[in-house]
Motif scaffolding. Structure first.
Motif, PDB file in Angstrom:
ATOM      1  N   ALA A   1      69.113  60.090 100.559  1.00 54.82           N
ATOM      2  CA  ALA A   1      68.944  60.223  99.112  1.00 54.82           C
ATOM      3  C   ALA A   1      69.475  59.014  98.353  1.00 54.82           C
ATOM      4  CB  ALA A   1      69.654  61.488  98.622  1.00 54.82           C
ATOM      5  N   ASN A   2      70.199  58.157  99.032  1.00 54.73           N
ATOM      6  CA  ASN A   2      70.720  56.951  98.381  1.00 54.73           C
ATOM      7  C   ASN A   2      70.053  55.684  98.893  1.00 54.73           C
ATOM      8  OD1 ASN A   2      73.216  57.512  96.505  1.00 54.73           O
ATOM      9  ND2 ASN A   2      73.353  58.960  98.207  1.00 54.73           N
ATOM     10  N   ASP A   3      68.912  55.807  99.482  1.00 58.86           N
ATOM     11  CA  ASP A   3      68.191  54.638  99.975  1.00 58.86           C
ATOM     12  C   ASP A   3      67.804  53.725  98.807  1.00 58.86           C
ATOM     13  OD1 ASP A   3      66.589  53.230 102.123  1.00 58.86           O
ATOM     14  OD2 ASP A   3      65.043  53.693 100.632  1.00 58.86           O
ATOM     15  N   GLN A   4      68.091  52.425  98.929  1.00 58.95           N
ATOM     16  CA  GLN A   4      67.856  51.485  97.820  1.00 58.95           C
ATOM     17  C   GLN A   4      66.373  51.372  97.487  1.00 58.95           C
ATOM     18  OE1 GLN A   4      69.760  47.849  97.081  1.00 58.95           O
ATOM     19  NE2 GLN A   4      71.509  48.231  98.434  1.00 58.95           N
ATOM     20  N   ASN A   5      65.522  51.360  98.473  1.00 56.73           N
ATOM     21  CA  ASN A   5      64.095  51.221  98.191  1.00 56.73           C
ATOM     22  C   ASN A   5      63.555  52.432  97.424  1.00 56.73           C
ATOM     23  OD1 ASN A   5      63.878  48.715  99.428  1.00 56.73           O
ATOM     24  ND2 ASN A   5      63.593  49.622 101.460  1.00 56.73           N
ATOM     25  N   THR A   6      64.060  53.627  97.785  1.00 59.16           N
ATOM     26  CA  THR A   6      63.630  54.823  97.068  1.00 59.16           C
ATOM     27  C   THR A   6      64.043  54.746  95.609  1.00 59.16           C
ATOM     28  OG1 THR A   6      63.799  56.138  99.096  1.00 59.16           O
ATOM     29  CG2 THR A   6      63.811  57.337  96.994  1.00 59.16           C
ATOM     30  N   TRP A   7      65.284  54.375  95.377  1.00 58.16           N
ATOM     31  CA  TRP A   7      65.770  54.303  94.003  1.00 58.16           C
ATOM     32  C   TRP A   7      65.142  53.146  93.236  1.00 58.16           C
ATOM     33  CZ3 TRP A   7      68.212  57.706  91.126  1.00 58.16           C
ATOM     34  CH2 TRP A   7      68.837  58.790  91.738  1.00 58.16           C
ATOM     35  N   LYS A   8      64.848  52.071  93.925  1.00 56.43           N
ATOM     36  CA  LYS A   8      64.188  50.949  93.244  1.00 56.43           C
ATOM     37  C   LYS A   8      62.811  51.371  92.735  1.00 56.43           C
ATOM     38  CE  LYS A   8      62.599  46.191  93.960  1.00 56.43           C
ATOM     39  NZ  LYS A   8      62.518  45.053  94.918  1.00 56.43           N
ATOM     40  N   ALA A   9      62.063  52.108  93.568  1.00 56.14           N
ATOM     41  CA  ALA A   9      60.738  52.572  93.138  1.00 56.14           C
ATOM     42  C   ALA A   9      60.858  53.520  91.950  1.00 56.14           C
ATOM     43  CB  ALA A   9      60.030  53.245  94.305  1.00 56.14           C
ATOM     44  N   LEU A  10      61.815  54.476  92.026  1.00 61.82           N
ATOM     45  CA  LEU A  10      62.027  55.382  90.900  1.00 61.82           C
ATOM     46  C   LEU A  10      62.414  54.619  89.641  1.00 61.82           C
ATOM     47  CD1 LEU A  10      64.027  58.305  92.557  1.00 61.82           C
ATOM     48  CD2 LEU A  10      61.812  58.498  91.431  1.00 61.82           C
ATOM     49  N   TYR A  11      63.317  53.657  89.827  1.00 63.04           N
ATOM     50  CA  TYR A  11      63.834  52.899  88.685  1.00 63.04           C
ATOM     51  C   TYR A  11      62.730  52.098  88.003  1.00 63.04           C
ATOM     52  CZ  TYR A  11      66.893  49.681  86.126  1.00 63.04           C
ATOM     53  OH  TYR A  11      67.521  48.954  85.142  1.00 63.04           O
ATOM     54  N   GLN A  12      61.938  51.418  88.797  1.00 63.71           N
ATOM     55  CA  GLN A  12      60.898  50.576  88.212  1.00 63.71           C
ATOM     56  C   GLN A  12      59.772  51.408  87.611  1.00 63.71           C
ATOM     57  OE1 GLN A  12      59.904  47.836  91.384  1.00 63.71           O
ATOM     58  NE2 GLN A  12      61.589  46.461  90.811  1.00 63.71           N
ATOM     59  N   GLU A  13      59.571  52.628  88.132  1.00 66.55           N
ATOM     60  CA  GLU A  13      58.590  53.515  87.526  1.00 66.55           C
ATOM     61  C   GLU A  13      59.067  53.993  86.155  1.00 66.55           C
ATOM     62  OE1 GLU A  13      55.996  57.314  88.993  1.00 66.55           O
ATOM     63  OE2 GLU A  13      58.162  57.366  89.337  1.00 66.55           O
ATOM     64  N   ALA A  14      60.370  54.256  86.050  1.00 65.41           N
ATOM     65  CA  ALA A  14      60.912  54.789  84.793  1.00 65.41           C
ATOM     66  C   ALA A  14      61.161  53.693  83.760  1.00 65.41           C
ATOM     67  CB  ALA A  14      62.207  55.550  85.072  1.00 65.41           C
ATOM     68  N   PHE A  15      61.729  52.550  84.193  1.00 62.30           N
ATOM     69  CA  PHE A  15      62.186  51.533  83.240  1.00 62.30           C
ATOM     70  C   PHE A  15      61.387  50.229  83.298  1.00 62.30           C
ATOM     71  CE2 PHE A  15      65.893  54.175  84.332  1.00 62.30           C
ATOM     72  CZ  PHE A  15      66.198  54.668  83.077  1.00 62.30           C
ATOM     73  N   GLU A  16      60.665  50.033  84.378  1.00 67.55           N
ATOM     74  CA  GLU A  16      59.794  48.866  84.565  1.00 67.55           C
ATOM     75  C   GLU A  16      60.535  47.580  84.906  1.00 67.55           C
ATOM     76  OE1 GLU A  16      55.858  48.824  82.420  1.00 67.55           O
ATOM     77  OE2 GLU A  16      57.177  49.441  80.766  1.00 67.55           O
ATOM     78  N   TYR A  17      61.837  47.536  84.835  1.00 69.51           N
ATOM     79  CA  TYR A  17      62.564  46.282  85.058  1.00 69.51           C
ATOM     80  C   TYR A  17      62.480  45.849  86.507  1.00 69.51           C
ATOM     81  CZ  TYR A  17      64.705  47.324  80.517  1.00 69.51           C
ATOM     82  OH  TYR A  17      64.924  47.603  79.201  1.00 69.51           O
ATOM     83  N   ALA A  18      62.291  44.558  86.730  1.00 74.32           N
ATOM     84  CA  ALA A  18      62.267  44.011  88.079  1.00 74.32           C
ATOM     85  C   ALA A  18      63.670  43.764  88.608  1.00 74.32           C
ATOM     86  CB  ALA A  18      61.471  42.701  88.102  1.00 74.32           C
ATOM     87  N   THR A  19      64.660  43.738  87.730  1.00 75.11           N
ATOM     88  CA  THR A  19      66.064  43.536  88.088  1.00 75.11           C
ATOM     89  C   THR A  19      66.875  44.656  87.459  1.00 75.11           C
ATOM     90  OG1 THR A  19      65.712  41.141  88.083  1.00 75.11           O
ATOM     91  CG2 THR A  19      67.991  41.903  88.013  1.00 75.11           C
ATOM     92  N   PRO A  20      67.817  45.250  88.184  1.00 76.20           N
ATOM     93  CA  PRO A  20      68.596  46.342  87.588  1.00 76.20           C
ATOM     94  C   PRO A  20      69.383  45.868  86.371  1.00 76.20           C
ATOM     95  CG  PRO A  20      69.502  45.722  89.730  1.00 76.20           C
ATOM     96  CD  PRO A  20      68.197  45.013  89.596  1.00 76.20           C
TER      97      PRO A  20
END
Length: 905
Positions: A159-178
């Motif tokens: 549940a803490n896999d970086q790739n999973t969270w990166k996909a969720l993050y970029q879907e929600a916020f669109e940013y390429a960098t956190p």
């Protein structure tokens, strides 16, 4: 089949509380902030929205897979993936357990399809393939993943896999960098490697989760999912209305990429608005613009508001543009429905202190600035913004407003990059202000401001202009490559300019004029295409501790009634003079070091009268201090030395007072007064000059009083070509030639002087000159005390001539050639002859002993009693001298060489 958790079931704080692992120990992914907030905190009653609503029915059956131990279709696996936060045990324990029997385990379960552990006690989750577990996680939203991470160690890792969270993050916020958001109003894009947390995408999601989003025409797509709780709106104004309705919640708005044209936006609450786009720079992909009125206004109540990462621009519609242009050109053009031209891209006014960060601010109106800050209490913080290519002023601060502007790019604006007026007092730091069609910074009408470490360059007019009682402070800036001047202070302007670098400007580095009075301290002013500092039209100012060098014209120029204080500067290596005072210029010039300049170290001319005190003026390629064409002033307690010409020159009606100076090392003498020069020289030390200590010539009439003139490599005082002057109470001693030489129709007055220990005569008068000598003491001189040429009849009163060596008379008595005591560098006064038999002329002087010995029996003729060295003894005649046994070097023969005069450049 059991039902999945309801959408309105409030999640427990457990999944996000401190990022604990399922066994209670601190997770390596725990937040650096130590916050106990959760995704669910404060949003339990919010509208549930999310981008994956259309796949809701397909995702939850995936979470409720059938048991691998049951064959019937009705039973389902009681996997912990289906457990909500409310169903978690109070202690975070692993789900591995061993019941007494499968029936007992199923009996204790909330689900009919519960399957107990395997016979060997292993959890079935631990047996799932990694690919399948990753696939399951990829279908979950952030709240589900957070809950899932509490089930077991393996699920925690999944549940803490970086790739999973990166996909969720970029879907929600669109940013390429956190995006790092540690506190209210603070945002920073950080590369994943710079985060302390192991999963920066999850940590950033946690920090930004309460924000609401503006996505035009897509808000409905992002609604209806229990795993994501984010509000979406079609318009910026809709999002702001929601924030105003619930000011305690969701004060963070993400404006996603696109061009927005809302009505004028007024912000009167501490909301955070930030652009969101998938590529950098984000601010170029989120655009808010207006055509008829101010695009964004931050007013009272917006203290703490944040606007960042977007383009804000005012683009007037064509009628407004035409009207504004007509007004700018003073034309009377009436256009229907044309709005008022004084609109801005961003306006900050009244009592407020918002932050504007990393925005592009632009206005195409020829009548209004891009960014306007006005009225007392307005104090925005503007950071990393770009204000470029505007049709008017870039930033306009007025009416006692303040503001902090840091690391902004302000360039290519049609008028000034920055206007500050009406007691406004902003702070600019590390801004790049350049390539404007007008000045870089314009401070006027009592404006103030503090400008630090700014780079101000390549503006069409000056880099900084100050006028009308304005009083800014400019510290550690670079002002360079201005297409006219560097800094222009006029019309009673003031200001403090300290520790700046001012260079390569087309005109003067600093202009001060029309009663202005700035402070110029500790600057480097160099390589200007004209002068360094130019003060004119009754300018004033304190010019202190500056390093001024390498300028094409004078390092400092003072003219037309200006009266600055110039002290403790270094003015050197200029391609012209060091300091040039002319056209009735004044000024107190003290404690400076002026050296190595191509022309005079200091020029004073045309009615000017500065005070020059305690300066070190040396190593110039011409004169040290040059007074000409009625230049006056006081030259006091200066060290003037090692110039290629004279230390001081005075000519053409100039009448300075020169007192208590040390003047030495001049290659063309110490002081030269010529062409009608005057001047009072009192209490000076004039020594070790290559020629005369003081030259007086061509109708000049100075006063020399109480000076010490000594150790000259030529004479002490030389007066010739109708020179006059009063020499009174001077000590003239140890000079290589005559202490005082008076020649060629000159007529000075010498009173109470002491002329002694000279290596030639004390006083010599020759070539039709005369003099008045009264109460002088002439003693211990080598060739005699007073030597008078033929037909010279001075006025002599009460002089004391004693204890002189009379070496000429002694050499004659011993039968020596006079060249024996003079060589080619001295001119003893005695009878000299020419030899008719040897065909010599009056220019070939022969002493009496050579006439008796070397030219014995020849036809000879007495010429006159005058100063000469013997050409016979020097070996310049065809007949060798019988009295001379040493070979002589005649290349150094000269006759008191004439000083080099400086031409007016």
């Amino acid at each position: 089949m059991d039902e999945p958790p309801k959408n309105d079931d409030p999640p427990s704080p457990g999944p996000w509380a401190g990022n604990q692992s399922p066994h209670g120990d601190e997770s390596p992914h725990s937040s650096s902030s130590g916050s106990s907030d959760t995704f669910a905190l404060g949003v339990a009653n919010e509208e549930v929205v999310g981008p994956k609503a259309t796949t809701l029915k397909s995702r939850y059956p995936l979470r409720r897979r059938r048991s691998i131990q049951q064959k019937d279709e009705e039973g389902s696996c009681a996997s912990t993936l289906a457990a909500t936060a409310d169903e978690q045990p109070s202690s975070h324990q692993c789900k591995r357990f061993k019941a007494e029997s499968p029936g007992e385990a199923r009996k204790n379960s909330n689900y009919d399809g519960y399957v107990g552990p395997s016979d060997d006690g292993h959890c079935y989750i631990e047996l799932l393939p990694e690919e399948l577990l990753s696939k399951v996680c990829s279908y979950l939203y952030e709240f589900d993943l957070a809950n899932l991470g509490l089930v077991s160690r393996r699920l925690y890792r999944a549940a803490n896999d970086q790739n999973t969270w990166k996909a969720l993050y970029q879907e929600a916020f669109e940013y390429a960098t956190p995006l790092y958001h540690p506190a209210y109003g603070k945002f920073e894009f950080r590369e994943p490697g710079r985060w302390k947390e192991m999963n920066p995408w999850k940590e950033s999601f946690k920090q930004l989760r309460h924000g609401i989003h503006v996505r035009p025409n897509e808000a409905r797509t992002y609604t209806g999912n229990p795993g994501r709780r984010m509000l979406h709106f079609d318009t910026v104004e809709g999002a702001l209305q929601h924030v105003r309705a619930a000011p305690a919640q969701n004060q963070l708005i993400f404006v996603h990429q696109g061009t927005y044209q809302p009505p004028s936006i007024t912000i009167d609450l501490p909301v955070q608005i930030i652009g969101a786009a998938p590529t950098h720079p984000v601010q170029r992909r989120v655009i808010i613009e207006n055509q008829t009125e101010t695009t964004l206004a931050l007013v009272e109540g917006s203290t703490g508001a944040y606007v960042g990462y977007m383009t804000i621009r005012f683009v007037p519609d064509p009628p407004a543009q035409m009207m504004a242009q007509a007004q700018a050109n003073n034309a009377n053009v009436a256009l229907p429905n044309a709005p008022h031209p004084q609109y801005y891209a961003v306006q900050v006014m009244d009592e407020t202190a918002p932050t504007i960060d990393r925005c592009i601010i632009n206005s195409k109106s020829p009548m209004g600035a891009a960014l306007c800050v006005k009225r007392a209490g307005a104090n925005p913080r503007v950071r990393h913004c770009t204000i470029c290519d505007c049709d008017n002023v870039g930033i306009y601060i007025t009416e006692s407003a303040q503001g902090t502007f840091e690391e902004c790019e302000i360039a290519r604006n049609c008028l000034a990059g920055v206007w500050v007026k009406n007691q406004a007092n902003p702070f600019f730091r590390k801004c790049n202000i350049h390539s404007g069609m007008d000045v870089g910074i314009f401070v006027f009408e009592y404006g103030q401001g503090f400008f630090e470490k700014c780079n101000i360059h390549a503006n069409r007019i000056s880099g900084i202009e100050v006028k009308n009682h304005a009083n800014p402070t400019v510290v550690r800036c670079e002002v360079h490559h201005g297409k006219t001047g560097g800094i222009y202070v006029h019309e009673k302007g003031r200001g403090q300019f300290m520790e700046n670098k001012i260079y390569q400007n087309a005109f003067a580095g600093i202009w001060i004029t029309s009663h202005s009075d700035p402070t110029i301290r500790k600057n480097e002013i160099y390589s200007g295409h004209q002068g360094g500092v130019y003060i004119f039209s009754e300018g004033r100012g304190l010019i202190e501790h500056n390093n001024i060098y390498g300028n094409a014209l004078a390092g400092i120029q003072i003219r037309t009634g200006s009266d600055p204080i110039v002290r403790l500067n270094k003015i050197h290596d200029g391609l012209h003079g060091g300091i040039y005072v002319h056209e009735k210029g004044k000024g107190l010039i003290e404690d400076n070091e002026v050296y190595g300049n191509t022309l005079a170290g200091i020029w004073v001319t045309t009615g000017s009268s500065p005070i020059l005190r305690k300066n070190r003026i040396h190593s110039g390629k011409q004169v040290g201090v040059y007074f000409y064409d009625n230049g006056h002033g006081l030259l006091e307690e200066n060290d003037i030395f090692n110039h290629l010409y004279s230390g001081v020159q005075i000519r053409t009606g100039s009448n300075p007072k020169i007192t208590r100076n040390k003047i030495w090392g001049g290659q063309n003498g110490g002081v030269l007064v010529y062409n009608g020069g005057l001047g009072v020289l009192e209490d000076n030390e004039i020594f070790d000059n290559a020629m005369a200590g003081v030259w007086i010539k061509t109708d000049s009439h100075p006063i020399l009083r109480r000076n010490k003139i000594y150790d000259g490599r030529d004479g002490g005082v030389c007066i010739f070509n109708k020179g006059r002057g009063l020499l009174e109470d001077n000590d003239i001693y140890r000079n290589a030639q005559a202490g005082v030489l008076i020649s060629t129709e000159s007529n000075p007055t010498l009173k109470r002087n002491r002329v002694f220990e000279g290596r030639a005569a004390g006083v010599e008068i020759t070539n039709g000159a005369t003099a008045t000598l009264e109460a002088n003491q002439l003693f211990h001189n080598k060739f005699g005390g007073l030597c008078l040429a033929t037909d010279v009849r001075p006025v002599l009163r009460d002089n004391k001539i004693y204890d002189n060596q009379n070496a000429v008379e002694k050499a004659v008595n011993r039968g020596q050639c006079l060249f024996k005591i003079s060589s080619c560098t001295s001119f003893p006064m005695h009878d000299f002859y020419r030899c008719i038999s040897c065909n010599t002329t009056e220019r070939n002087a022969i002493c009496i002993n050579c006439i008796k010995s070397c030219h014995k029996g020849h036809q000879v003729e007495f010429v006159r009693h005058d100063r000469f060295f013997c050409d016979c003894g020097a070996g310049t005649l065809d007949r060798p001298c019988r009295l001379q046994t040493e070979v002589r070097d005649n290349d150094t023969v000269y006759d008191s060489a004439t000083p080099t005069e400086t031409d007016t450049q």
